[in-house]
Design a protein around this motif. Structure first.
Motif, short mmCIF file in Angstrom:
data_model
loop_
_atom_site.label_atom_id
_atom_site.label_comp_id
_atom_site.label_asym_id
_atom_site.label_seq_id
_atom_site.Cartn_x
_atom_site.Cartn_y
_atom_site.Cartn_z
N VAL A 11 41.87 41.81 56.93
CA VAL A 11 41.91 40.28 56.94
C VAL A 11 43.43 39.75 57.08
CG1 VAL A 11 41.42 37.97 56.18
CG2 VAL A 11 39.56 39.79 56.64
N PHE A 12 43.79 40.27 55.99
CA PHE A 12 45.27 39.80 55.63
C PHE A 12 46.35 40.26 56.70
CE2 PHE A 12 49.65 41.64 54.34
CZ PHE A 12 50.26 40.36 54.12
N ILE A 39 41.65 36.39 51.33
CA ILE A 39 43.28 36.73 50.93
C ILE A 39 43.57 36.39 49.60
CG2 ILE A 39 45.59 35.56 51.41
CD1 ILE A 39 44.55 37.22 53.58
N GLN A 40 42.64 35.49 48.92
CA GLN A 40 42.80 35.04 47.56
C GLN A 40 42.20 36.31 46.85
OE1 GLN A 40 40.43 31.52 47.12
NE2 GLN A 40 42.01 30.12 48.04
N SER A 41 40.96 36.93 47.08
CA SER A 41 40.58 38.25 46.71
C SER A 41 41.67 39.22 46.61
CB SER A 41 39.30 38.52 47.21
OG SER A 41 38.74 39.82 46.75
N LEU A 46 46.11 42.40 43.74
CA LEU A 46 47.20 43.23 43.79
C LEU A 46 48.02 42.58 43.06
CD1 LEU A 46 48.24 43.14 47.68
CD2 LEU A 46 47.27 45.21 46.19
N GLY A 47 47.81 41.23 42.37
CA GLY A 47 48.46 40.75 41.30
C GLY A 47 49.66 39.98 41.80
N ALA A 52 52.02 31.88 51.84
CA ALA A 52 52.55 30.49 51.28
C ALA A 52 52.36 29.43 52.45
CB ALA A 52 53.94 30.30 50.84
N LYS A 53 51.68 28.13 52.01
CA LYS A 53 51.55 27.40 52.98
C LYS A 53 52.78 26.39 53.53
CE LYS A 53 46.54 26.38 52.32
NZ LYS A 53 45.49 25.50 52.03
N VAL A 54 52.98 26.50 54.73
CA VAL A 54 54.08 25.45 55.47
C VAL A 54 53.39 24.46 56.36
CG1 VAL A 54 56.29 25.48 56.61
CG2 VAL A 54 55.90 27.28 54.72
N GLY A 55 53.18 23.31 56.16
CA GLY A 55 52.71 22.27 57.07
C GLY A 55 50.95 22.66 57.18
#
Length: 296
Positions: A11-12, A39-41, A46-47, A52-55
């Motif tokens: 997915v990443f 992605i959060q999982s 991985l730590g 990062a969100k941009v707009g």
């Protein structure tokens, strides 16, 4: 430490490749929320933060760039192996954005040669003057019109172009006019071109009239077609009208005309796109066409 789930990595990879959670969700047939959870999982496992969100889009963090670079080639190999075992021919899509004039007048007539030489590639050609936002749009490489000054991107000039006056041979024969004679004809203007009639007239030592007959287009391919149709005399790039010049649809009516020589078309992409084989293959083909004189 528990094993990192392969699905989260996959997915990443889709999100990193498209730079969009929404597009990745569309490819997977799931909701954007489900993609974000994967992605959060993975980030928890991985730590590190990977995105990062941009707009309304996303960009890779430094750790995300390193991780994507490490897994990208392996992910493509897995895709190819999976398709092969299922009996599918592996096809990779190359998305190219180019100006409408370059797309219509130069790239499209040669695209068949590129596809024949690269049967495992399919090409999506997006003809527009709008510059690509590579952080938001899934475009692999762009041929962009402008001055070549786009910091942070890989930029390479396609070729130096020569701008000359042209018209239909029915309007004026080759070399039949002096430079100043063009003012007796309707002058065709490409309003977005970097080469304009006042500059050419100054190089020719001709004083422009206070009023002149003219017609204006916002696309060079329209100006070229108008010249071929006998509407007037256009000042256009020999790169963009190679076919028309070769076929005799347009000729240069001016004897010993001054030339305006500049680079207006540039190969542009993020530097990390250069590691993709499909992008390198396309750029190598463009350079080979240039070396062979097909771009002039």
């Amino acid at each position: 430490m528990s094993q990192v789930p392969i699905r989260s990595i996959w997915v990443f990879h889709l999100v990193a490749r498209s730079r969009s959670i929404t597009r990745a969700a569309g490819e997977l047939g799931v909701t954007p929320s489900a993609v974000s959870q994967q992605i959060q999982s993975l980030e928890t496992q991985l730590g590190v933060s990977l995105l990062a969100k941009v707009g309304r889009g996303v960009v890779l963090t430094e750790a995300g760039e390193r991780f994507f670079e490490s897994i990208d080639e392996s992910a493509e190999l897995i895709t190819e192996a999976t398709n092969a075992i299922r009996g599918y021919r592996s096809v990779t899509t190359l998305t190219v954005r180019a100006t409408p004039t370059l797309s219509n007048k130069w790239l499209l007539p040669r695209l068949g040669q590129f596809l024949a030489a690269n049967p495992d590639l399919e090409v999506r050609l997006d003809g527009t003057n709008e510059p690509t936002d590579f952080n938001r749009e899934a475009v692999d490489v762009e041929i962009r019109h402008g001055d070549g000054k786009w910091p942070g991107l890989f930029v390479e000039g396609l070729t130096e172009e020569s701008f000359i006056p042209v018209c239909s041979p029915g309007l004026a024969g080759p070399g039949s006019l002096e430079a100043g004679d063009v003012l007796g004809y309707r002058l065709i203007h490409s309003v977005k071109s970097q080469a304009q009639w006042p500059r050419w007239l100054a190089l020719a030592g001709v004083e422009p009239r206070e009023r002149w007959r003219r017609v204006l287009f916002d696309r060079s391919h329209m100006a070229i077609d108008a010249a071929a149709g006998g509407m007037g005399i256009a000042l256009e790039s020999t790169l963009m009208m190679q076919r028309e010049l070769a076929a005799g649809a347009v000729v240069c009516p001016v004897k010993s005309p001054p030339e305006i020589r500049i680079v207006t078309q540039w190969i542009v992409c993020p530097r990390d796109h250069l590691r993709h084989k499909k992008v390198r293959t396309f750029l190598d083909w463009l350079r080979a066409e240039r070396s062979a004189g097909a771009i002039a």
